[in-house]
Design a protein around this motif. Structure first.
Motif, mmCIF file in Angstrom:
data_model
loop_
_atom_site.group_PDB
_atom_site.id
_atom_site.type_symbol
_atom_site.label_atom_id
_atom_site.label_comp_id
_atom_site.label_asym_id
_atom_site.label_seq_id
_atom_site.Cartn_x
_atom_site.Cartn_y
_atom_site.Cartn_z
ATOM 1 N N VAL A 137 27.615 40.711 32.045
ATOM 2 C CA VAL A 137 28.245 40.118 33.218
ATOM 3 C C VAL A 137 29.711 40.533 33.232
ATOM 4 O O VAL A 137 30.430 40.324 32.249
ATOM 5 N N HIS A 138 30.140 41.118 34.344
ATOM 6 C CA HIS A 138 31.523 41.559 34.517
ATOM 7 C C HIS A 138 32.160 40.698 35.602
ATOM 8 O O HIS A 138 31.693 40.710 36.746
ATOM 9 N N VAL A 139 33.216 39.958 35.243
ATOM 10 C CA VAL A 139 33.864 39.051 36.188
ATOM 11 C C VAL A 139 35.301 39.517 36.412
ATOM 12 O O VAL A 139 36.058 39.733 35.458
ATOM 13 N N VAL A 140 35.674 39.621 37.680
ATOM 14 C CA VAL A 140 37.028 40.054 38.046
ATOM 15 C C VAL A 140 38.034 38.976 37.641
ATOM 16 O O VAL A 140 37.831 37.783 37.895
ATOM 17 N N ASP A 141 39.105 39.409 36.991
ATOM 18 C CA ASP A 141 40.213 38.528 36.587
ATOM 19 C C ASP A 141 39.716 37.288 35.848
ATOM 20 O O ASP A 141 40.120 36.155 36.138
ATOM 21 N N TRP A 142 38.844 37.490 34.878
ATOM 22 C CA TRP A 142 38.240 36.384 34.130
ATOM 23 C C TRP A 142 39.294 35.524 33.434
ATOM 24 O O TRP A 142 40.224 36.039 32.813
ATOM 25 N N THR A 143 39.132 34.220 33.560
ATOM 26 C CA THR A 143 39.852 33.223 32.773
ATOM 27 C C THR A 143 38.855 32.118 32.455
ATOM 28 O O THR A 143 37.890 31.908 33.222
ATOM 29 N N PRO A 144 39.030 31.423 31.345
ATOM 30 C CA PRO A 144 38.062 30.391 30.961
ATOM 31 C C PRO A 144 37.835 29.297 32.011
ATOM 32 O O PRO A 144 36.756 28.705 32.043
ATOM 33 N N THR A 152 26.465 39.111 27.561
ATOM 34 C CA THR A 152 27.822 39.507 27.199
ATOM 35 C C THR A 152 28.679 39.357 28.442
ATOM 36 O O THR A 152 28.328 39.881 29.504
ATOM 37 N N LEU A 153 29.770 38.618 28.326
ATOM 38 C CA LEU A 153 30.680 38.368 29.445
ATOM 39 C C LEU A 153 31.948 39.185 29.232
ATOM 40 O O LEU A 153 32.586 39.086 28.186
ATOM 41 N N LEU A 154 32.288 39.978 30.244
ATOM 42 C CA LEU A 154 33.477 40.822 30.179
ATOM 43 C C LEU A 154 34.365 40.568 31.385
ATOM 44 O O LEU A 154 33.875 40.525 32.518
ATOM 45 N N GLY A 155 35.657 40.425 31.152
ATOM 46 C CA GLY A 155 36.618 40.349 32.241
ATOM 47 C C GLY A 155 37.013 41.759 32.639
ATOM 48 O O GLY A 155 37.221 42.616 31.782
ATOM 49 N N VAL A 156 37.092 42.004 33.948
ATOM 50 C CA VAL A 156 37.468 43.318 34.453
ATOM 51 C C VAL A 156 38.565 43.163 35.504
ATOM 52 O O VAL A 156 38.733 42.089 36.081
ATOM 53 N N ALA A 157 39.300 44.229 35.738
ATOM 54 C CA ALA A 157 40.386 44.190 36.725
ATOM 55 C C ALA A 157 39.865 44.190 38.152
ATOM 56 O O ALA A 157 40.418 43.512 39.024
#
Length: 135
Positions: free
Chosen positions: A79-86, A112-117
């Motif tokens: 999972v790729h989330v833009v501008d991830w914060t908790p 797997t959780l990844l923060g992306v720009a």
């Protein structure tokens, strides 16, 4: 079923998903990252992370059905989330829960959780890709 999901002793028990996926099937299916587009290519849930996560999961289910499988065959999600914060976790979990309820998925496979720009278009807040094993 080709996938067995477990939380081994010695690792933290995560309620949302399982830590390990054991695959025994014969057909490996890779689903490209799915964004919150509907069948016509319109963004579902603009500005709403939960709605977009839900649509991503539903799109994965559609792709798996074409391969002769279902969400029960998923071995791993990214999972790729833009501008991830908790602080986005409740919305992410809400979207997963809504999709899991619609699809009858319990438990959810390893994630797997990844923060992306950024993603492909500015309206997309999340992209989910899957690997599945089908008997």
């Amino acid at each position: 079923m080709a996938i067995t999901l477990v939380n081994p002793s010695g690792l933290p028990k995560i309620d949302v998903y399982r830590q390990v996926s054991i695959a025994t099937g014969s057909k490996l299916v890779f689903v490209a990252g799915q964004v919150s587009w509907d069948a016509e290519g319109a963004t579902v849930g603009e500005g709403d992370l939960a709605a977009q996560v839900e649509q991503c999961y539903l799109n994965i289910a559609t792709a798996l059905a074409e391969a002769g499988g279902s969400f029960d065959d998923v071995a791993k999600l990214n999972v790729h989330v833009v501008d991830w914060t908790p602080d986005k976790m409740p919305a992410l979990l809400e979207g997963i829960s809504r999709a899991a309820a619609k699809l009858g998925v319990t438990p959810v496979p390893p994630v797997t959780l990844l923060g992306v720009a950024a993603l492909d278009v500015p309206d997309h807040l999340v992209e989910v890709e899957a690997t599945a094993i089908i008997d």
